[in-house]
Design an enzyme around this catalytic site. Structure first.
Site, PDB file in Angstrom:
ATOM      1  N   GLU A  30     -29.927  22.113 -51.103  1.00  0.00           N
ATOM      2  CA  GLU A  30     -29.962  20.758 -51.656  1.00  0.00           C
ATOM      3  C   GLU A  30     -30.942  19.942 -50.824  1.00  0.00           C
ATOM      4  OE1 GLU A  30     -26.235  18.673 -51.211  1.00  0.00           O
ATOM      5  OE2 GLU A  30     -25.844  19.566 -49.257  1.00  0.00           O
ATOM      6  N   LYS A  73     -17.512  15.448 -46.915  1.00  0.00           N
ATOM      7  CA  LYS A  73     -18.473  14.354 -46.670  1.00  0.00           C
ATOM      8  C   LYS A  73     -18.034  13.668 -45.388  1.00  0.00           C
ATOM      9  CE  LYS A  73     -20.660  11.634 -49.548  1.00  0.00           C
ATOM     10  NZ  LYS A  73     -22.083  11.905 -49.701  1.00  0.00           N
ATOM     11  N   ARG A 111     -12.668  12.821 -54.120  1.00  0.00           N
ATOM     12  CA  ARG A 111     -13.455  13.580 -53.137  1.00  0.00           C
ATOM     13  C   ARG A 111     -13.235  13.049 -51.722  1.00  0.00           C
ATOM     14  NH1 ARG A 111     -19.818  14.290 -54.082  1.00  0.00           N
ATOM     15  NH2 ARG A 111     -19.817  12.132 -53.395  1.00  0.00           N
TER      16      ARG A 111
END
Ligand code: PXG
Length: 289
Positions: A183, A150, A50
């Site tokens: 979220e 991210k 990721r």
């Protein structure tokens, strides 16, 4: 504490980077948070993948290969002699000038690995459950800054955290631009209703969390029915159980949302079962060091 910066270890007080680093000036960079349990790094490959995907998306060339990065993480853990750790991996665009043009930082990406401890929420909340609220700040639009990246630019989540804190809460539900539940500020959300588990799909404003994926994996293996489905706040309010997942918080029960009691106001059976199964998995699965 020894901090890894670009292949060398520094004492905590000497672990410094340039004020011209675009990670600082613009939040131009990517990161990962990883945990190790009893000398096993949990889902290391998934986190490294990721990290590289986030970097690829922002056209940031990480100066290490994936296997070099894995070795660097292991080395940092050994250097710090930590059995249980929270590992923060940061790769910034590196040192440039005062303009935002990343081409000025060409070839100077900064890689940082910090291994420390983290306790996101006080232990009592794992027993009695969290009370959370929905906040006004919506999750970044994927067309603007995709939550799958991210990036070091976490102000969207920090604003939501500030709003929650101002109201006296530990965590916030962030909605997407259509008003569906996306979220929380640093964790994904699940609900249980009539023995079915639901979590929002990753398409709108939801990070595809690795703990979220692990919960989906545990549920499927245990024949618990799970659905990646859009959720409204109403569906959260009338759920039987609710919990959050994330590398830092692991699995934490939620017992009140926007003043509405969830289920019987105590951590649910399914939640407690998943917490137990997750703990078992972290004991036996991972990269040894
Ligand atoms: N959503 C967001 C927005 C996150 O930042 C998660 C979900 C959970 O993903 P994982 O892969 O960890 O299951 C995160 C996790 C912290 C912290 O210190 C955690 C995250 C980011 C920043 C800080 O708790 N990421």
């Amino acid at each position: 504490m020894k901090v890894y910066i670009n292949g060398k270890f520094y004492d905590k007080r000497d672990a410094k980077i340039s004020v011209f680093d675009h990670g600082l000036l613009y939040g131009d960079g990517v990161f990962e948070g990883i945990r190790s349990y009893n000398r096993l790094v949990f889902k290391l490959k998934e986190h490294i993948d990721r990290l590289f995907e986030s970097a690829h998306s922002i056209m940031l060339k990480i100066p290490l290969t994936k296997s070099e990065m894995i070795k660097a993480v292991i080395l940092t853990l050994k250097e710090n002699n930590l059995k249980d750790a929270y590992i923060r991996l940061v790769v910034t665009r590196g040192e440039g000038d005062l303009g935002l043009d990343p081409r000025k930082c060409e070839g100077k990406a900064t890689s940082i690995i910090i291994a420390d401890k983290i306790a996101l929420y006080p232990q009592m909340f794992y027993k009695k459950g969290l009370e959370i609220i929905t906040v006004p700040t919506i999750r970044n639009l994927p067309e603007a800054l995709n939550p799958q990246i991210k990036s070091l630019n976490y102000l969207n989540n920090i604003l939501a955290k500030i709003e929650a804190a101002n109201m006296g809460y530990e965590e916030a539900i962030m909605l997407d631009s259509l008003g569906y539940v996306a979220e929380c500020t640093g964790d994904n959300i699940f609900i249980a209703k009539s023995e079915h588990l639901y979590t929002p799909p990753q398409c709108m404003g939801t990070l595809r969390g690795i703990t979220r994926d692990t919960v989906l994996e545990i549920a499927r293996r245990n024949k618990i029915s799970v659905h990646e489905h859009v959720l409204t706040r109403h569906e959260v309010y009338i759920s039987d159980e609710c919990f959050l997942t994330g590398t830092a918080c692991e699995i934490i029960p939620v017992v009140k949302v926007d003043g509405r009691v969830i289920g019987d106001g105590k951590p649910g059976k399914l939640t407690l079962n998943l917490m137990k199964k997750f703990k078992e998995l972290t004991k036996k699965e991972g990269t040894k060091y």
